[in-house]
Structure formats: structure tokens, C-alpha cells
Design a protein around this motif. Structure first.
Motif, PDB file in Angstrom:
ATOM      1  N   ASN A  29      72.135 116.253  30.558  1.00  0.00           N
ATOM      2  CA  ASN A  29      71.107 117.193  31.009  1.00  0.00           C
ATOM      3  C   ASN A  29      70.486 117.787  29.754  1.00  0.00           C
ATOM      4  N   ARG A  30      69.419 117.135  29.265  1.00  0.00           N
ATOM      5  CA  ARG A  30      68.855 117.545  27.984  1.00  0.00           C
ATOM      6  C   ARG A  30      68.243 118.925  28.053  1.00  0.00           C
ATOM      7  N   SER A  31      67.630 119.287  29.175  1.00  0.00           N
ATOM      8  CA  SER A  31      67.008 120.608  29.271  1.00  0.00           C
ATOM      9  C   SER A  31      68.041 121.719  29.153  1.00  0.00           C
TER      10      SER A  31
ATOM     11  N   LEU B 274      75.209 122.117  23.776  1.00  0.00           N
ATOM     12  CA  LEU B 274      74.493 122.509  22.567  1.00  0.00           C
ATOM     13  C   LEU B 274      73.709 123.773  22.860  1.00  0.00           C
ATOM     14  N   THR B 275      73.954 124.822  22.069  1.00  0.00           N
ATOM     15  CA  THR B 275      73.303 126.115  22.270  1.00  0.00           C
ATOM     16  C   THR B 275      72.683 126.571  20.960  1.00  0.00           C
ATOM     17  N   GLU B 276      71.434 127.007  21.010  1.00  0.00           N
ATOM     18  CA  GLU B 276      70.771 127.511  19.809  1.00  0.00           C
ATOM     19  C   GLU B 276      71.118 128.975  19.625  1.00  0.00           C
ATOM     20  N   VAL B 277      71.698 129.287  18.482  1.00  0.00           N
ATOM     21  CA  VAL B 277      72.128 130.655  18.179  1.00  0.00           C
ATOM     22  C   VAL B 277      71.688 130.997  16.757  1.00  0.00           C
ATOM     23  N   GLY B 278      70.793 131.960  16.635  1.00  0.00           N
ATOM     24  CA  GLY B 278      70.394 132.423  15.315  1.00  0.00           C
ATOM     25  C   GLY B 278      69.830 131.353  14.404  1.00  0.00           C
ATOM     26  N   GLY B 279      69.005 130.458  14.934  1.00  0.00           N
ATOM     27  CA  GLY B 279      68.368 129.444  14.104  1.00  0.00           C
ATOM     28  C   GLY B 279      69.241 128.237  13.810  1.00  0.00           C
ATOM     29  N   GLU B 280      70.440 128.160  14.381  1.00  0.00           N
ATOM     30  CA  GLU B 280      71.293 126.991  14.219  1.00  0.00           C
ATOM     31  C   GLU B 280      71.814 126.565  15.582  1.00  0.00           C
ATOM     32  N   ILE B 281      72.474 125.431  15.626  1.00  0.00           N
ATOM     33  CA  ILE B 281      72.980 124.898  16.882  1.00  0.00           C
ATOM     34  C   ILE B 281      74.499 125.010  16.891  1.00  0.00           C
ATOM     35  N   GLN B 282      75.050 125.532  17.993  1.00  0.00           N
ATOM     36  CA  GLN B 282      76.492 125.581  18.181  1.00  0.00           C
ATOM     37  C   GLN B 282      76.875 124.607  19.295  1.00  0.00           C
ATOM     38  N   VAL B 283      77.812 123.722  18.991  1.00  0.00           N
ATOM     39  CA  VAL B 283      78.282 122.720  19.945  1.00  0.00           C
ATOM     40  C   VAL B 283      79.646 123.169  20.444  1.00  0.00           C
TER      41      VAL B 283
ATOM     42  N   ALA C  77      70.003 117.782  16.335  1.00  0.00           N
ATOM     43  CA  ALA C  77      71.380 117.999  16.773  1.00  0.00           C
ATOM     44  C   ALA C  77      71.682 117.202  18.031  1.00  0.00           C
ATOM     45  N   TRP C  78      70.749 117.183  18.980  1.00  0.00           N
ATOM     46  CA  TRP C  78      70.959 116.451  20.234  1.00  0.00           C
ATOM     47  C   TRP C  78      71.144 114.961  19.955  1.00  0.00           C
ATOM     48  N   ALA C  79      70.265 114.385  19.125  1.00  0.00           N
ATOM     49  CA  ALA C  79      70.375 112.958  18.803  1.00  0.00           C
ATOM     50  C   ALA C  79      71.648 112.667  18.018  1.00  0.00           C
ATOM     51  N   ALA C  80      72.002 113.563  17.071  1.00  0.00           N
ATOM     52  CA  ALA C  80      73.184 113.327  16.244  1.00  0.00           C
ATOM     53  C   ALA C  80      74.461 113.398  17.063  1.00  0.00           C
ATOM     54  N   VAL C  81      74.565 114.368  17.956  1.00  0.00           N
ATOM     55  CA  VAL C  81      75.765 114.494  18.790  1.00  0.00           C
ATOM     56  C   VAL C  81      75.872 113.309  19.744  1.00  0.00           C
ATOM     57  N   GLY C  82      74.731 112.873  20.320  1.00  0.00           N
ATOM     58  CA  GLY C  82      74.776 111.705  21.202  1.00  0.00           C
ATOM     59  C   GLY C  82      75.247 110.458  20.475  1.00  0.00           C
TER      60      GLY C  82
END
Length: 367
Positions: A286-288, A331-340, A267-272
Motif C-alpha cells: 500500500n504505497r499511499s 515507512l513514515t516520514e519524520v522530521g525530513g527523514e524516513i523511519q522504517v 526509501a520506498w524503492a530501496a526497502v522494496g
């Protein structure tokens, strides 16, 4: 006094102009080095001594066959993005602990088409094909009764010692997923076996015979690396694209969010990549914390890098005087998926219309 100031001003101007030539001129310290590559010499290719085995390595930075020297000022051409994999191969088996996969320097749709062709050439029928996710499940193969099958012949020697093949049947699940980098993909293989006549159908979490899984990946690697560009082009018209794994929805507070059914790294690479293709200016990351700081006041192509003197005279200004209003693509991980989401701050959501427009642009440029 005026008689003294006039000649003095001329002297200062002369020294300044001469100084600029000394610093920025053709022979200056900060001269333009954009054309220096034309003076480079091509060295002969290194040769491996006889009697030593070596895997052939392709040119990672190929040089055009003919370069013509140009006079005057011109823009140095940018290199083309490198698509070749390690050792010049587009497909390579990767391993992380007990996990194995085939890394493909191809878009998921191209890898999908090539994997389908692989199964067709090896006479393995597909029992099920799913576009979301990009997944192919094969029919059951009886190794003891189908020893003339091309794929079975290649896999039989890989069956782990002590495992029976008589009275057993095997099947494979091949999944094509988007890679971490743009226009790449990963091919994952899962193997399972059961007794003939059994109704067992639930896939295990891991392959029941890891050596068979490794053999399938190795066979795929060899087959796909031997596929020519013409093979890919001929399959392009019939390829089945991997479905989008994203959906624009609203969160509990009614704010627009982009829901992505992938892990954080992808998700991080795709959004970037999507922000770059959308020409959205990313001023910081801020990747962390999973945050891209973006500036919507201008596009990336309109933004010009400040000049030398602008950076020199502005460097001592307080940060808040130079900073432009920025939004946070979080990008936030929620319930096994990523919410942007798009935020004004860590506790403040951005304007809903602005956030929806930006998330729509990201979604439309994910693939």
C-alpha cells in the motif's frame, strides 16, 4: 445397480481424461506456450529514409546470436535485466521543472569513480570530498584567468548574457545520490560564483547561473557515455563507496526502527529492493500508506504459486480463512527523514526481536 455403476465409472473416467487432454494437452486451450518463442522469425532492422536525421536507438531486448531448438520440456530462460538507459545510453540528463540531474544506469560507487575521473581529465581540483553524502566540491575557478582550462573553455559560452566573468570566480558541487531503482544513481550539480577576494562560502539553494549548471551536466553526460566498460572496470578497485544513509536505532517507545536519510521515493524503492534481495515474501503493498505486507513463515524461493484447482476451490472461502499472519513494514516520514518500522497492526508494534532481525536484513541489503 453395481453392474450399471461399473461401466458408468469407466465412461466418466475416460471422458475426464480426454477432457483434461483437451484443456491442458499439447493442443489444449491451456497448453504450455513456453517454447513458442523458438518459432519466431527475426525481422530486418527498420531503416530511416535518407535525408532524415535520427538518434541511434539500441536494442532494448537483444536476442542471442544463435538459438538451438530443444526437444522435450525445459525451463524457459529468464531475460537478463536491462541496464541501458533511454536510447541505449547509460547516462541521460533529466529535468523536472527547474530541477535538473544526470540519471545514471550505474551504481553510486561507479558513478562516483567516473565523476572523479571526469574532474581529473578536465584538470579541475577537488577542494573537498565527502563520502556521506557522496559529494565533491571543486576549487574556485577564475574564468577570465583560466581560459585555457579544458572545463572553463567548455563553460564560457554558456555563461548567461549580462553576467560578468572578469573579477569573478566559480565553483561546483557535484553530488552522487542513490537512484529510485536499484543499482542506479543520480548526479546533481550546484554552481555558485563570487567576486575574487571575497570570503563568501555558503552554498546557495539553487545554482546562481542555471545555464552553467546545464552545461556542466551536458558535458558530464557526453563524457560518461563515452566511458567504456574497461574504464569502469579499471576504476572499480579504487572507487569510494557512497556511505550507508541508514541507521538502526530505537524510537521513543524503545522499538527498533531503521532511520533513512533519503526522501520517500528513494526509501520506498530501496526497502522494496532490500526485501526482494532478502527473499522476504511481500504479499501486498500500500504505497499511499507506505506499507509492505510481508510473510516471514517462508522465503520467496520456497513459496509456490497455488495450482489451478487450488485457486478455483479456495476462491470462495472467506478472506480471513485464507490469509496468513502478516507483518507490516511501514515507512513514515519524520522530521525530513524516513523511519522504517515493523508493526503487527496500525497501532501495534511487532515483537522487538523479530522486528530487529527483519530491519537488520533490510539494512544489510539496501545497497
Amino acid at each position: 445397480m453395481k453392474a450399471v455403476l461399473g461401466p458408468l465409472a469407466v465412461c466418466v473416467a475416460t471422458v475426464s481424461l480426454g477432457g483434461c487432454g483437451y484443456i491442458f494437452g499439447d493442443d489444449g486451450y491451456f497448453r504450455d506456450r513456453g517454447s513458442d518463442y523458438q518459432l519466431a522469425e527475426v525481422e530486418p532492422r527498420m531503416k530511416v529514409p535518407e535525408g532524415v536525421e535520427s538518434k541511434q536507438v539500441g536494442d532494448l531486448l537483444p536476442v542471442p546470436g544463435e538459438l538451438k531448438a530443444q526437444s522435450g520440456k525445459f525451463s524457459t530462460p529468464r531475460p537478463q535485466p536491462m541496464q541501458a538507459g533511454i536510447g541505449g545510453e547509460d547516462f541521460s540528463v533529466q529535468q523536472d521543472g527547474s530541477r535538473r540531474w544526470l540519471q545514471a544506469q550505474r551504481a553510486p560507487a561507479e558513478s562516483w569513480a567516473l565523476v572523479k575521473q571526469f574532474l581529473a581529465d578536465y584538470q579541475v581540483s577537488a577542494a573537498r570530498e565527502m563520502q556521506d553524502p557522496g559529494e565533491i566540491q571543486t576549487e574556485w575557478l577564475a574564468f577570465d584567468k583560466q581560459s585555457d582550462n579544458p572545463l572553463v573553455r567548455r563553460l564560457l559560452p554558456a555563461v548567461s548574457e549580462g553576467r560578468r566573468t572578469d573579477g569573478q570566480e566559480q565553483r561546483l558541487r557535484i553530488r552522487i545520490e542513490p537512484g529510485v531503482r536499484s543499482d542506479t544513481s543520480e548526479v546533481h550539480v550546484l554552481q555558485m560564483s563570487r567576486s575574487e577576494g571575497s570570503d563568501q562560502s555558503d552554498w546557495p539553494e539553487r545554482s546562481q547561473d542555471s545555464k552553467v549548471e546545464s552545461a556542466v551536466l551536458a558535458e558530464l553526460e557526453t563524457y560518461l557515455n563515452q566511458s567504456s566498460e574497461e574504464d569502469v572496470a579499471s576504476l572499480a578497485a579504487t572507487r569510494i563507496p557512497v556511505a550507508q544513509r541508514s541507521e538502526l536505532v530505537r524510537d521513543g517507545a524503545g522499538n527498533p526502527v531503521l532511520r533513512m536519510n533519503v526522501d520517500f521515493n528513494r526509501a520506498w524503492a530501496a526497502v522494496g529492493g532490500a526485501l526482494e534481495r532478502s527473499e522476504v515474501v511481500v504479499s501486498d503493498i500500500n504505497r499511499s500508506s507506505g506499507v509492505y505486507y510481508v510473510d516471514l513463515s517462508q522465503t520467496a524461493s520456497e513459496r509456490e504459486r497455488p495450482g489451478f484447482f487450488s485457486r478455483l476451490f479456495n476462491r470462495d472461502q472467506p478472506e480471513d480463512e485464507q490469509a496468513e499472519p502478516r507483518l507490516q513494514v511501514r515507512l513514515t516520514e519524520v522530521g525530513g527523514e524516513i523511519q522504517v518500522s515493523v508493526d503487527q497492526g496500525i497501532e501495534t508494534a511487532a515483537d522487538a526481536e523479530v522486528a530487529r532481525d527483519l530491519l537488520t536484513r533490510v539494512r544489510d541489503n539496501l545497497n
